[in-house]
Design an enzyme around this catalytic site. Structure first.
Site, PDB file in Angstrom:
ATOM      1  NE  ARG A   7      49.115 -43.824  56.048  1.00  0.00           N
ATOM      2  CZ  ARG A   7      49.325 -43.438  54.799  1.00  0.00           C
ATOM      3  NH1 ARG A   7      48.462 -43.733  53.864  1.00  0.00           N
ATOM      4  NH2 ARG A   7      50.387 -42.721  54.498  1.00  0.00           N
ATOM      5  CB  THR A   8      44.609 -48.712  52.137  1.00  0.00           C
ATOM      6  OG1 THR A   8      43.836 -49.691  52.813  1.00  0.00           O
ATOM      7  CG2 THR A   8      44.568 -48.971  50.650  1.00  0.00           C
ATOM      8  CB  THR A   9      50.058 -47.363  50.451  1.00  0.00           C
ATOM      9  OG1 THR A   9      50.336 -48.752  50.258  1.00  0.00           O
ATOM     10  CG2 THR A   9      50.526 -46.944  51.825  1.00  0.00           C
ATOM     11  CG  ASP A  29      43.551 -47.283  56.915  1.00  0.00           C
ATOM     12  OD1 ASP A  29      43.389 -47.917  57.975  1.00  0.00           O
ATOM     13  OD2 ASP A  29      43.817 -47.832  55.821  1.00  0.00           O
TER      14      ASP A  29
END
Lengths: 259, 237
Positions: free
Chosen positions: B18-20, B122
């Site tokens: 997922r996007t961090t 996310d």
């Protein structure tokens, strides 16, 4: 072959067919008899008519009573503020499809915050109906719908059938004795384009007269309409009474002239 | 209980996807309603951290005849949004029934997408503007990576929110003509170029009006560097 068509309906309506046991069998003539029988179920339902002008679309239906003690059958249903249906055939199937249409419209509204296009909704329904003409475990829906709607591309009248076919019309009728309604509509449809709502409703009721066994009263038929600046509205009983007098007026006039 | 244990075991073997944090990013997008429709402007840079890596990137794109979208933030997420919207417009092309999505409907659809992603922790790391003109009315909507949405007369993202928005508020009016709208956005973009390090002097300007969507070719604005303090920053006078 030992197989016999026991249904009085089939016996009355058509010759004995050998390839009609299930919906996944074609006949040598290239027909699927089960689908045709499903369409026959639609023809046995009480009549429903729909017609439209550029600004309004109107539905009218004969609401039969099962017995003196019962209530009249509901035939017209609101699907969304801009869309509604009239059903003919197996009413229980009609209710299920109505629920499906309402859910589709709601889902669309939730995601897009806009009204669903009538044609696209009808297409989805027809694709669903078609599935049951191609599977061995389920039967086709035994109900036909007349869908009226008002959306981005104006007014619409659609007819859907158990076969999964759908067509768009200026006016259409379905159910028992609907041929007389269709004949009436064919006579007057050219005038519908710019017609006022009141006159459209009058025509709808008049076209329904031939399709009903009893004289039409405010209690044994129902009308619905939708259109420009007008949400889907259902007229039954008292709300329908003013329009019934229009239909009766003509009768009174005719009687007057006869005397 | 068993499901929880399975989830823990699985997460150890698979890396988090997922996007961090955003990696390749776009800076500000500015948009204003004006007399004939909506005007949108952005620069053509996608930065790789502090590096000005991709200098000819179009961060404003046409959706259909009545709508366009522009985004700042993670560029790959913007490309994904473009793909999603293209799926919708392709479906509509196939339907071929004369109806097309309004700017509001596209805005609502993207809101659902953004909010759903946020709810899965996310997010699509973007601040998006949806600009459109349909049936005589302008539409300008905003979406962010939290799933917040709103409609406004003006839109700014990134540093534009701090630097450009006050300038716009001073000079904006609903009946601005095209020339004034262009001048206002260009003024804001010039200031942003001076002050925001993650910009370049190469812009797209787009408008959506009754005659459809138009996105300009990249062009540059005049900047003034002959100030004494620019040339000799150490001088104290």
């Amino acid at each position: 072959f030992g197989y016999q068509c026991h249904s009085p309906l089939a016996q009355a309506a058509m010759f004995r067919n050998d390839y009609d046991t299930d919906v996944t069998t074609f006949s040598p003539a290239g027909r699927i008899h089960q689908v045709e029988y499903a369409i026959a179920a639609v023809k046995q339902g009480s009549a429903c008519v729909a017609l439209k002008s550029d600004d309004f679309a109107v539905l009218a239906a004969v609401s039969r009573k099962e017995s003196e003690l019962g209530s009249h059958q509901e035939k017209l249903f609101k699907v969304d503020d801009h869309l509604g249906i009239g059903i003919s055939g197996l009413i229980a199937d009609g209710r299920v499809l109505c629920k499906y249409l309402r859910t589709e419209c709601l889902n669309h509204k939730f995601v897009f915050e806009g009204k669903m296009q009538t044609g696209r909704l009808v297409k989805n329904l027809s694709d669903k109906s078609q599935k049951y003409t191609q599977t061995s475990e389920k039967r086709p829906y035994g109900v036909g719908l007349l869908v009226i709607g008002y959306d981005k591309t104006g007014t619409h009248v659609f007819e859907t059938l158990p076969s999964g076919n759908f067509f768009e019309y200026i006016a259409q009728a379905m159910g028992k004795r609907s041929q007389s309604s269709r004949t009436y509509l064919e006579k007057y449809f050219k005038e519908f384009k710019d017609m006022e709502l009141g006159n459209l409703i009058e025509h709808a009721l008049k076209s329904l007269k031939g399709a009903s066994e009893e004289t039409l009263t405010k209690n044994n038929c129902s009308v619905a309409y939708v259109g420009k600046g007008t949400k889907f509205t259902l007229l039954t009983g008292e709300s329908l009474a003013p329009y019934m007098s229009l239909v009766d007026e003509e009768k009174k006039e005719a009687k007057k002239n006869e005397d | 209980m068993e499901q929880l244990q399975n989830a823990i075991a699985e997460s150890k073997s698979h890396p988090s996807t997922r996007t961090t944090r955003p990696i390749v990013t776009g800076a500000s997008v500015l948009a204003i309603k004006y007399k004939d429709g909506v005007m949108v402007m952005s620069d053509t840079l996608a930065s790789y951290g502090s590096m000005a890596r991709y200098k000819s990137v179009q961060r404003i794109c046409k959706v259909n005849e009545t709508t366009l979208i522009g985004a700042s933030g993670e560029y790959s997420d913007f490309q994904y949004l473009k793909d999603l919207v293209e799926e919708l417009t392709d479906e509509e092309f196939d339907e071929d029934d004369g109806a097309s999505m309004s700017p509001k409907e596209i805005h609502s659809y993207l809101s659902r997408v953004m909010y759903n992603r946020r709810s899965k922790i996310d997010p699509l790391y973007n601040f998006v503007c949806v600009a459109g003109f349909k049936e005589g009315k302008s539409y300008l909507g905003a979406l962010d990576y939290f799933g917040s949405t709103f409609e406004e007369d003006v839109f700014t993202s990134g540093y534009g929110m701090y630097i450009a928005l006050p300038l716009i508020r001073k000079d904006w009016s609903a009946d601005m003509d095209e020339k004034s709208a262009v001048a206002l956005l260009e003024k804001c973009m010039t200031v942003l170029f001076y002050r925001d390090c993650r910009t370049i002097n190469k812009y797209n300007i787009a408008k959506v009006t009754a005659s459809g969507v138009e996105i300009s070719k990249p062009y540059s604005l005049k900047t003034e560097w002959s100030y004494k303090r620019f040339q000799n920053p150490h001088i104290i006078e």
